[in-house]
Design a protein around this motif. Structure first.
Motif, PDB file in Angstrom:
ATOM      1  N   LEU A 182     -14.098  12.538  60.081  1.00  0.00           N
ATOM      2  CA  LEU A 182     -13.136  12.009  61.051  1.00  0.00           C
ATOM      3  C   LEU A 182     -11.782  11.698  60.409  1.00  0.00           C
ATOM      4  O   LEU A 182     -10.757  11.729  61.089  1.00  0.00           O
ATOM      5  CB  LEU A 182     -13.700  10.740  61.707  1.00  0.00           C
ATOM      6  CG  LEU A 182     -14.992  10.925  62.511  1.00  0.00           C
ATOM      7  CD1 LEU A 182     -15.478   9.588  63.047  1.00  0.00           C
ATOM      8  CD2 LEU A 182     -14.767  11.907  63.655  1.00  0.00           C
ATOM      9  N   LEU A 183     -11.793  11.388  59.130  1.00  0.00           N
ATOM     10  CA  LEU A 183     -10.550  11.074  58.418  1.00  0.00           C
ATOM     11  C   LEU A 183     -10.542  11.785  57.073  1.00  0.00           C
ATOM     12  O   LEU A 183     -11.599  11.944  56.450  1.00  0.00           O
ATOM     13  CB  LEU A 183     -10.408   9.569  58.195  1.00  0.00           C
ATOM     14  CG  LEU A 183     -10.054   8.690  59.405  1.00  0.00           C
ATOM     15  CD1 LEU A 183     -10.033   7.214  58.989  1.00  0.00           C
ATOM     16  CD2 LEU A 183      -8.709   9.074  60.002  1.00  0.00           C
ATOM     17  N   PRO A 184      -9.360  12.202  56.603  1.00  0.00           N
ATOM     18  CA  PRO A 184      -9.286  12.795  55.265  1.00  0.00           C
ATOM     19  C   PRO A 184      -9.275  11.700  54.200  1.00  0.00           C
ATOM     20  O   PRO A 184      -8.871  10.567  54.453  1.00  0.00           O
ATOM     21  CB  PRO A 184      -7.950  13.546  55.295  1.00  0.00           C
ATOM     22  CG  PRO A 184      -7.113  12.772  56.262  1.00  0.00           C
ATOM     23  CD  PRO A 184      -8.065  12.253  57.311  1.00  0.00           C
ATOM     24  N   LYS A 185      -9.726  12.062  53.020  1.00  0.00           N
ATOM     25  CA  LYS A 185      -9.710  11.104  51.911  1.00  0.00           C
ATOM     26  C   LYS A 185      -8.278  10.903  51.442  1.00  0.00           C
ATOM     27  O   LYS A 185      -7.509  11.854  51.301  1.00  0.00           O
ATOM     28  CB  LYS A 185     -10.569  11.622  50.759  1.00  0.00           C
ATOM     29  CG  LYS A 185     -10.718  10.627  49.626  1.00  0.00           C
ATOM     30  CD  LYS A 185     -11.649  11.166  48.546  1.00  0.00           C
ATOM     31  CE  LYS A 185     -11.809  10.150  47.414  1.00  0.00           C
ATOM     32  NZ  LYS A 185     -12.712  10.636  46.358  1.00  0.00           N
ATOM     33  N   LEU A 186      -7.915   9.635  51.236  1.00  0.00           N
ATOM     34  CA  LEU A 186      -6.560   9.320  50.798  1.00  0.00           C
ATOM     35  C   LEU A 186      -6.384   9.665  49.325  1.00  0.00           C
ATOM     36  O   LEU A 186      -7.312   9.556  48.528  1.00  0.00           O
ATOM     37  CB  LEU A 186      -6.273   7.834  51.023  1.00  0.00           C
ATOM     38  CG  LEU A 186      -6.343   7.332  52.467  1.00  0.00           C
ATOM     39  CD1 LEU A 186      -6.098   5.831  52.512  1.00  0.00           C
ATOM     40  CD2 LEU A 186      -5.331   8.054  53.339  1.00  0.00           C
ATOM     41  N   SER A 241     -14.841   5.244  53.884  1.00  0.00           N
ATOM     42  CA  SER A 241     -15.771   6.268  53.383  1.00  0.00           C
ATOM     43  C   SER A 241     -16.740   6.784  54.458  1.00  0.00           C
ATOM     44  O   SER A 241     -17.015   7.999  54.490  1.00  0.00           O
ATOM     45  CB  SER A 241     -16.548   5.734  52.175  1.00  0.00           C
ATOM     46  OG  SER A 241     -17.229   4.526  52.494  1.00  0.00           O
ATOM     47  N   PRO A 242     -17.271   5.934  55.363  1.00  0.00           N
ATOM     48  CA  PRO A 242     -18.131   6.500  56.416  1.00  0.00           C
ATOM     49  C   PRO A 242     -17.402   7.497  57.309  1.00  0.00           C
ATOM     50  O   PRO A 242     -17.948   8.543  57.675  1.00  0.00           O
ATOM     51  CB  PRO A 242     -18.581   5.262  57.204  1.00  0.00           C
ATOM     52  CG  PRO A 242     -18.429   4.123  56.250  1.00  0.00           C
ATOM     53  CD  PRO A 242     -17.251   4.456  55.418  1.00  0.00           C
ATOM     54  N   LEU A 243     -16.137   7.173  57.637  1.00  0.00           N
ATOM     55  CA  LEU A 243     -15.358   8.077  58.495  1.00  0.00           C
ATOM     56  C   LEU A 243     -15.015   9.365  57.757  1.00  0.00           C
ATOM     57  O   LEU A 243     -14.970  10.443  58.355  1.00  0.00           O
ATOM     58  CB  LEU A 243     -14.082   7.376  58.960  1.00  0.00           C
ATOM     59  CG  LEU A 243     -14.278   6.107  59.800  1.00  0.00           C
ATOM     60  CD1 LEU A 243     -12.933   5.476  60.136  1.00  0.00           C
ATOM     61  CD2 LEU A 243     -15.048   6.422  61.083  1.00  0.00           C
ATOM     62  N   VAL A 244     -14.772   9.239  56.434  1.00  0.00           N
ATOM     63  CA  VAL A 244     -14.508  10.440  55.630  1.00  0.00           C
ATOM     64  C   VAL A 244     -15.758  11.311  55.566  1.00  0.00           C
ATOM     65  O   VAL A 244     -15.696  12.547  55.676  1.00  0.00           O
ATOM     66  CB  VAL A 244     -14.029  10.047  54.211  1.00  0.00           C
ATOM     67  CG1 VAL A 244     -13.906  11.286  53.331  1.00  0.00           C
ATOM     68  CG2 VAL A 244     -12.698   9.313  54.276  1.00  0.00           C
ATOM     69  N   ALA A 301      -9.487   1.192  47.302  1.00  0.00           N
ATOM     70  CA  ALA A 301     -10.083   0.243  48.240  1.00  0.00           C
ATOM     71  C   ALA A 301     -10.072   0.794  49.656  1.00  0.00           C
ATOM     72  O   ALA A 301     -11.057   0.648  50.401  1.00  0.00           O
ATOM     73  CB  ALA A 301      -9.327  -1.091  48.175  1.00  0.00           C
ATOM     74  N   ALA A 302      -8.964   1.449  50.028  1.00  0.00           N
ATOM     75  CA  ALA A 302      -8.889   2.032  51.367  1.00  0.00           C
ATOM     76  C   ALA A 302      -9.907   3.159  51.528  1.00  0.00           C
ATOM     77  O   ALA A 302     -10.551   3.279  52.586  1.00  0.00           O
ATOM     78  CB  ALA A 302      -7.467   2.542  51.628  1.00  0.00           C
ATOM     79  N   ASN A 303     -10.075   3.980  50.492  1.00  0.00           N
ATOM     80  CA  ASN A 303     -11.077   5.059  50.558  1.00  0.00           C
ATOM     81  C   ASN A 303     -12.495   4.494  50.680  1.00  0.00           C
ATOM     82  O   ASN A 303     -13.351   5.071  51.364  1.00  0.00           O
ATOM     83  CB  ASN A 303     -10.969   5.953  49.325  1.00  0.00           C
ATOM     84  CG  ASN A 303      -9.817   6.941  49.429  1.00  0.00           C
ATOM     85  OD1 ASN A 303      -9.502   7.418  50.510  1.00  0.00           O
ATOM     86  ND2 ASN A 303      -9.203   7.248  48.303  1.00  0.00           N
ATOM     87  N   TRP A 304     -12.735   3.378  50.020  1.00  0.00           N
ATOM     88  CA  TRP A 304     -14.056   2.741  50.120  1.00  0.00           C
ATOM     89  C   TRP A 304     -14.314   2.225  51.534  1.00  0.00           C
ATOM     90  O   TRP A 304     -15.413   2.359  52.065  1.00  0.00           O
ATOM     91  CB  TRP A 304     -14.153   1.602  49.113  1.00  0.00           C
ATOM     92  CG  TRP A 304     -15.479   0.905  49.161  1.00  0.00           C
ATOM     93  CD1 TRP A 304     -16.663   1.330  48.642  1.00  0.00           C
ATOM     94  CD2 TRP A 304     -15.749  -0.352  49.793  1.00  0.00           C
ATOM     95  NE1 TRP A 304     -17.668   0.421  48.907  1.00  0.00           N
ATOM     96  CE2 TRP A 304     -17.127  -0.629  49.614  1.00  0.00           C
ATOM     97  CE3 TRP A 304     -14.963  -1.276  50.484  1.00  0.00           C
ATOM     98  CZ2 TRP A 304     -17.731  -1.775  50.095  1.00  0.00           C
ATOM     99  CZ3 TRP A 304     -15.563  -2.430  50.972  1.00  0.00           C
ATOM    100  CH2 TRP A 304     -16.930  -2.669  50.780  1.00  0.00           C
TER     101      TRP A 304
END
Length: 270
Positions: free
Chosen positions: A127-131, A120-123, A114-117
């Motif tokens: 800007l952010l790594p995938k959890l 997802s735009p920032l990933v 859910a957090a990755n979803w």
């Protein structure tokens, strides 16, 4: 004329506490005098900090969540009442160990997905790594599991405390123009606090004991360190004597504090 002091009655002396104190002194003497016990104690006392950390954080979060559920349970809106009741009955009907495994191996991956979803735009923009599931530490999984398990019981404690305050006081506060929040904060909460503090203390003692279940996830608490040490040295008797001693030290101390608090509050009421 002053009344003579009553003679101490041996029947009311806490012999159970004296027996526990004697048992504790024997184990403490073994820790001091015996090198093997001393080594075990020095290893397990590190797990005591983990046990206290897990119990305190989980209990604080459980109180916050339990208060929200209790407010929903006592709400005038039936949808909130039914949802809160459903949550309480389901959670209380599941063994804590099962809840621990469910949160650790089902809930945690779902939360990561859910957090990755959400990010997802920032990933996608870098800007952010995938959890990953490995970034969700097992200690925090255990804390969340204990939080959810205990929040249902604590919610019922809060509900009982809120409903113990006479309804007429809330009506009088509203008649004076107080908002629902100010009515709860200044009228209901201070009176409910006197009712809920002793059972909350008892629940914290239970949390200390149930925190031993987190060893099933490999969290380095007292139980886990004792299990690892005894399996490598086969000193099961000595190791679990110290494990029991550390848990008893924490739980008996907290239980006595809760009893003192109950007596203090009873004197203030009378």
């Amino acid at each position: 004329m002053s009344q003579p002091n009553p003679k101490p009655d041996a029947r009311h002396f806490p012999w159970w506490l004296a027996a526990i104190a004697l048992l504790g002194l024997l184990i403490l003497w073994a820790v001091v005098a015996d090198q093997g016990y001393n080594e075990i104690f020095s290893i397990l006392v590190k797990g005591m900090l983990t046990t206290l950390w897990v119990a305190m954080v989980a209990f604080f979060l459980a109180m916050v969540l339990g208060l929200l559920v209790a407010l929903a349970r006592t709400s005038r809106y039936q949808i909130l009442v039914q949802t809160a009741t459903f949550y309480i009955e389901v959670i209380r009907g599941i063994p804590i160990l099962v809840a621990l495994f469910y949160i650790a191996f089902v809930g945690a991956p779902a939360m990561v997905d859910a957090a990755n979803w959400l990010i997802s735009p920032l990933v996608g923009w870098g800007l952010l790594p995938k959890l990953t599931i490995r970034s969700f530490d097992f200690t925090w999984r255990a804390i969340f599991a204990l939080t959810i398990a205990y929040s249902a019981f604590i919610a019922e404690i809060f509900r009982a405390g809120i409903e113990a305050v006479h309804q007429g006081q809330a009506e009088a506060a509203r008649a004076l123009g107080l908002s629902p929040w100010r009515t709860f904060r200044h009228v209901i909460a201070p009176q409910a606090l006197r009712t809920i503090l002793p059972p909350l203390g008892n629940d914290f003692v239970s949390m200390i004991k149930d925190s031993a279940l987190v060893s099933a996830l490999g969290v380095q608490d007292i139980t886990q360190l004792g299990k690892v040490y005894s399996s490598s040295n086969f000193k099961f008797f000595e190791t679990y004597n110290v494990v029991a001693f550390l848990y008893l030290t924490m739980t008996i101390s907290l239980s006595l504090l809760v009893r003192l608090l109950e007596r203090h509050m009873a004197r203030n009421r009378s």
